[in-house]
Scaffold this motif. Structure first.
Motif, PDB file in Angstrom:
ATOM      1  N   SER A 456       0.861  -1.185   0.000  1.00 48.84           N
ATOM      2  CA  SER A 456       0.000   0.000   0.000  1.00 48.84           C
ATOM      3  C   SER A 456       0.890   1.224   0.000  1.00 48.84           C
ATOM      4  O   SER A 456       2.093   1.142   0.320  1.00 48.84           O
ATOM      5  CB  SER A 456      -0.878   0.011   1.249  1.00 48.84           C
ATOM      6  N   SER A 458       0.748   3.586   2.088  1.00 47.22           N
ATOM      7  CA  SER A 458       1.193   3.808   3.473  1.00 47.22           C
ATOM      8  C   SER A 458       2.453   3.024   3.771  1.00 47.22           C
ATOM      9  O   SER A 458       3.407   3.538   4.358  1.00 47.22           O
ATOM     10  CB  SER A 458       0.109   3.356   4.451  1.00 47.22           C
ATOM     11  N   ASP A 547       3.911  14.958  -2.435  1.00 48.47           N
ATOM     12  CA  ASP A 547       3.002  14.388  -3.438  1.00 48.47           C
ATOM     13  C   ASP A 547       3.075  15.322  -4.646  1.00 48.47           C
ATOM     14  O   ASP A 547       2.739  16.503  -4.533  1.00 48.47           O
ATOM     15  CB  ASP A 547       1.592  14.325  -2.836  1.00 48.47           C
ATOM     16  N   GLN A 583      -0.157   9.145  -5.587  1.00 46.80           N
ATOM     17  CA  GLN A 583      -1.269   9.838  -6.270  1.00 46.80           C
ATOM     18  C   GLN A 583      -0.892  10.235  -7.689  1.00 46.80           C
ATOM     19  O   GLN A 583      -1.655  10.068  -8.614  1.00 46.80           O
ATOM     20  CB  GLN A 583      -1.606  11.145  -5.530  1.00 46.80           C
ATOM     21  N   LYS A 610      -1.314   3.197  -5.060  1.00 48.08           N
ATOM     22  CA  LYS A 610      -2.684   3.204  -5.580  1.00 48.08           C
ATOM     23  C   LYS A 610      -2.922   2.683  -7.014  1.00 48.08           C
ATOM     24  O   LYS A 610      -3.451   1.587  -7.172  1.00 48.08           O
ATOM     25  CB  LYS A 610      -3.275   4.589  -5.381  1.00 48.08           C
TER      26      LYS A 610
HETATM   27  N1  PMP Z   1       0.425   8.916  -0.408  1.00 48.59           N
HETATM   28  C1  PMP Z   1      -0.491   9.625  -1.067  1.00 48.59           C
HETATM   29  C2  PMP Z   1      -0.074  10.837  -1.817  1.00 48.59           C
HETATM   30  C3  PMP Z   1      -1.825   9.231  -1.043  1.00 48.59           C
HETATM   31  O1  PMP Z   1      -2.736   9.922  -1.701  1.00 48.59           O
HETATM   32  C4  PMP Z   1      -2.185   8.073  -0.328  1.00 48.59           C
HETATM   33  C5  PMP Z   1      -3.622   7.580  -0.278  1.00 48.59           C
HETATM   34  N2  PMP Z   1      -4.583   8.510  -0.465  1.00 48.59           N
HETATM   35  C6  PMP Z   1      -1.199   7.381   0.365  1.00 48.59           C
HETATM   36  C7  PMP Z   1       0.091   7.813   0.288  1.00 48.59           C
HETATM   37  C8  PMP Z   1      -1.523   6.170   1.178  1.00 48.59           C
HETATM   38  O2  PMP Z   1      -1.826   5.092   0.370  1.00 48.59           O
HETATM   39  P1  PMP Z   1      -2.679   3.851   0.921  1.00 48.59           P
HETATM   40  O3  PMP Z   1      -4.040   4.337   1.216  1.00 48.59           O
HETATM   41  O4  PMP Z   1      -2.600   2.855  -0.193  1.00 48.59           O
HETATM   42  O5  PMP Z   1      -1.994   3.344   2.131  1.00 48.59           O
END
Ligand code: PMP
Length: 769
Positions: A456, A458, A547, A583, A610
């Protein structure tokens, strides 16, 4: 009398062949038997020819007088075909005697064709209730193998009307007067009615071929474990849908099982079948009806043949009670529940309000609330369209994860195929993950040469944090003011979007990105000040993370020179630069695969997530070798799911589709067209402060009045909800919660732009007349 179109073998009497006749016929085949035991048959006569000690020496089958020799030729050809294609299938093969494969036997003024088969090992007429779970799966697998072996078989005689074949279930209506019990007749009628209205109209859309159609406990021999050692009697072969085969297997094997056990049995058989031949959605949808139809047929044909005196009543109706029990159960639970039992047991079916209440109860208050004042209860999606449970379609202008479009066939197939083949972890050598890592590295600056797979965004950022702190020895982090980088213990502190200001911990400092609408924070002073604040607390920074499309900060496109300055300041403070592409990556900006490319910088760490698997969880961290080495000095990294073959297959498919469909230039074009069209619609409305974006990361900033720019979050929410009402899905972002986020799957093209523009025109006219 049933329709004249029925195959005549069902109407003619069985051959008047006695055991003595059987022994005599056997001699003509060259078999020296002394006795014959009737093995039972619906319309033919089948005998086990026995030696003096009672041992079987051959099986003799004497056909019904109405049987056409051409049909018998078809059976022989089919058996030979199966034996060639799948030699492991234990099909009974005819013994070819001097006089050929079959001999004529004359009685009662009719010709009967006699065939001889070798005796196969195993027990016949096994009690299906004794089949264990492994045997049930094996039966399903064998049925599918038999069908697969027959896939390329064609024969003109296979076009016939055998009422046992569920495709002709409705022919048994005329037999119903023979069903004496009124309740039983009613049950059969209801099942046939359902078949007529639901299955028959769709039958010709199902996969069809020549099939055995009668793989039942009566037509197979089994070993002590219930596994099939012999498949006999190709006499019902027809060109029909695959479902006909499955219906007969289910009907036969579930005999005598009731309640949950009946459905459990059926599911194990279907699992076995799908090991070889995965069923299509239509087949799964209609499987229950086909199975019930076969049980109904069993009752109808048994009653009719007994009434006509074509068969001994006890033999003809031996399955009537168990078939009726099955029908009774199905009619009690209903067709939807039957489908759930067989195919989709966990859809949590409920009204939207009911389901929302259950969600609230079981997922609790900390989970993010449903979007929209009227939550969307979704059923399916394809490309840029999402369909709700009521069948209404919405243009998805919000979801970035299904990057190449919802349900893209390349990705879906890659996942399904790989899941069937192999799914393990990176401790075993497999080419897919290595090749994916090489592919990713090739798209990045040469210094970024080392890849970690995780699951993920995260996790990717969490690992980036570990790498950064380990390699720099520092403990501070910098992120933008309203950033989001993850849910984990390490990334929550750098996710102020979902953290109250007072909970941002001491090791984190934030800087404000430029607001190109209000023309604020356009230089690097914010970043310099953040570094100073950290330094003032005695904390050296390990990383700054950005980001590339600043989605959570309200979608901004900072100038390259400014980002370069941020990077310079970061490195000067001893920290690493992390490009969070979760993103902005995978083509979102259209100009390049990775959003940082437009800043002409070389990050120390890049994180992906993602869109990487188009919805399948897969993420990655790519860094320099020296950063990985710093980590290696302390520990080893292993993620159970990270880099598993299924996730890797999905990620490869996404990259393939991005290239094959030339997605990137399309993103640039669609993004420009979208901003132009939205700008035009917005021109007449002062509540639209600013329309901006890069590629398909776009923002429509809603304000009280364009001239002074005060954010209008309530109005933004209303517009979002009204757009949903008019069939277009967008989201909300930004520190003030007043920015409409238009961030569709990259399958969004210029063709969809007018749909967004029209809905926005309608909604703005409503809220800002
Ligand atoms: N980084 C960014 C820029 C995100 O937009 C997101 C999720 N919105 C994450 C990290 C985290 O990703 P995940 O929900 O897959 O853990």
């Amino acid at each position: 009398m049933p329709g004249a179109s029925l195959d005549p073998v069902l109407l003619a009497p069985r051959p008047p062949c006695t055991p003595e006749d059987a022994v005599a016929i056997g001699r003509r085949f060259g078999v020296r038997a002394v006795a014959a035991r009737d093995l039972g048959s619906e319309r033919d006569r089948t005998f086990l020819l026995q030696a003096g000690d009672g041992a079987g020496v051959a099986v003799l089958k004497v056909s019904n007088p109405a049987e056409s020799p051409d049909t018998l030729d078809m059976e022989a050809a089919a058996v030979a075909h199966v034996a060639t294609i799948d030699p492991g299938l234990p099909v009974a093969r005819p013994v070819v005697a001097e006089g050929g494969e079959r001999l004529a036997w004359h009685a009662d003024g009719s010709t009967h064709w006699a065939r001889l088969y070798q005796v196969l090992p195993g027990h016949g007429r096994h009690d299906p209730r004794l089949l264990g779970d492994a045997a049930l799966g094996h039966w399903g697998t064998t049925a599918a193998r038999l069908a697969r072996a027959l896939r390329g078989f064609v024969h003109p005689r296979a076009i016939r009307t055998m009422p046992w074949d569920v495709q002709h279930a409705l022919h048994t209506r005329s037999m119903l007067p023979a069903v004496r019990d009124e309740l039983a007749r009613g049950a059969v009628e209801r099942v046939l009615d359902r078949f007529e209205h639901v299955v028959a109209p769709r039958w010709r859309t199902l996969r069809a071929q020549v099939l055995h159609t009668d793989l039942t406990i009566d037509n197979a021999l089994v070993d002590d474990h219930g596994r099939i050692t012999g498949i006999v009697d190709f006499g019902d072969m027809s060109h029909t849908a695959l479902l006909a085969d499955l219906a007969s297997v289910l009907d036969s094997l579930c005999t005598g099982r009731l309640g949950d056990e009946m459905f459990r049995t059926a599911r194990l058989v279907v699992d076995g079948y799908q090991r070889v031949t995965p069923l299509e959605q239509d087949e799964l949808d209609l499987l229950g009806e086909a199975w019930a139809a076969r049980a109904a047929i069993t009752v109808a044909i048994g009653a009719w043949r007994a009434a006509e005196g074509l068969e001994d009543q006890a033999f003809a109706e031996r399955y009537t009670a168990s078939s009726l029990a099955m029908l009774d159960q199905v009619l009690t639970i209903g067709w939807d529940e039957l489908r759930r039992q067989l195919a989709t047991p966990h859809d949590g079916a409920d009204s939207t309000a009911g389901l929302a209440a259950r969600r609230e109860r079981v997922l609790g208050p900390a989970v993010e609330a449903l979007t929209y004042d009227e939550p969307l209860q979704v059923a399916s999606a394809a490309g840029v369209w999402i369909t709700d449970v009521g069948g209404r379609r919405y243009l998805d202008a919000y979801n970035n994860v299904p990057c190449v479009g919802h349900g893209h066939p390349r990705v879906a197939e890659a996942i399904a195929r790989q899941a069937r083949m192999l799914n393990t972890n990176l401790r075993y050598l497999h080419g897919g993950a290595v090749e994916l890592a090489e592919r990713l590295v090739e798209t990045l600056p040469p210094s970024l040469d080392t890849v970690f797979f995780v699951n993920s965004g995260s996790e990717a950022n969490d690992l980036a944090w570990r790498l950064a702190t380990t390699s720099t020895g520092n403990a501070g982090a910098l992120c933008t003011h309203h950033a989001y980088h993850g849910i984990s213990h390490a990334t929550a502190p750098i996710s102020p979007e979902v953290l109250p200001d007072e909970l941002v911990p001491a090791h984190v400092e934030r800087w404000r990105p430029p607001d190109t609408y209000r023309e604020e924070h356009l230089d690097a002073a914010e970043m310099a000040a953040a570094l100073d604040r950290l330094a003032a607390r005695g904390i050296a920074p390990a990383m700054a993370i950005l980001d590339g499309v600043l989605q959570s900060d309200g979608v901004h496109d900072p100038p390259a020179a400014l980002v370069q300055e941020w990077v310079r300041l970061t490195r000067a403070a001893g920290a690493l630069w992390v490009a969070d592409e979760v993103q902005g990556g995978h083509g979102r900006t259209g100009e390049a695969l990775w959003s940082f490319a437009r800043f002409r910088i070389e990050p120390d760490i890049v994180t992906l997530g993602k869109p990487m698997g188009n919805g399948h969880p897969v993420a990655a961290v790519i860094t320099r070798r020296d950063v990985a080495e710093a980590m290696a000095a302390h520990t080893v990294l292993f993620s159970t799911f990270g880099g598993n073959q299924v996730s890797v297959a999905a990620a490869h498919a996404v990259l393939d589709v991005l290239a094959d469909e030339r997605v990137l230039p399309r993103v640039v074009e669609a993004g420009e067209a979208l901003r132009a069209a939205v700008g035009e619609v917005a021109a007449g409305h002062r509540v639209v402060g600013h329309v901006r974006g890069v590629g398909l990361a776009n923002a429509i900033e809603i304000v009280e009045d364009r001239r002074w720019g005060a954010p209008a979050p309530e109005l933004a929410r209303r517009i979002r909800d009204r757009l949903r009402h008019h069939g277009v899905l967008v989201g909300i972002t930004g520190r003030a919660g007043n920015v409409l986020k238009v961030r569709p799957p990259l399958a969004f093209t210029t063709e969809h732009v007018p749909v967004v523009a029209q809905a926005l025109r309608t909604v703005l006219a409503e809220v800002d007349p």
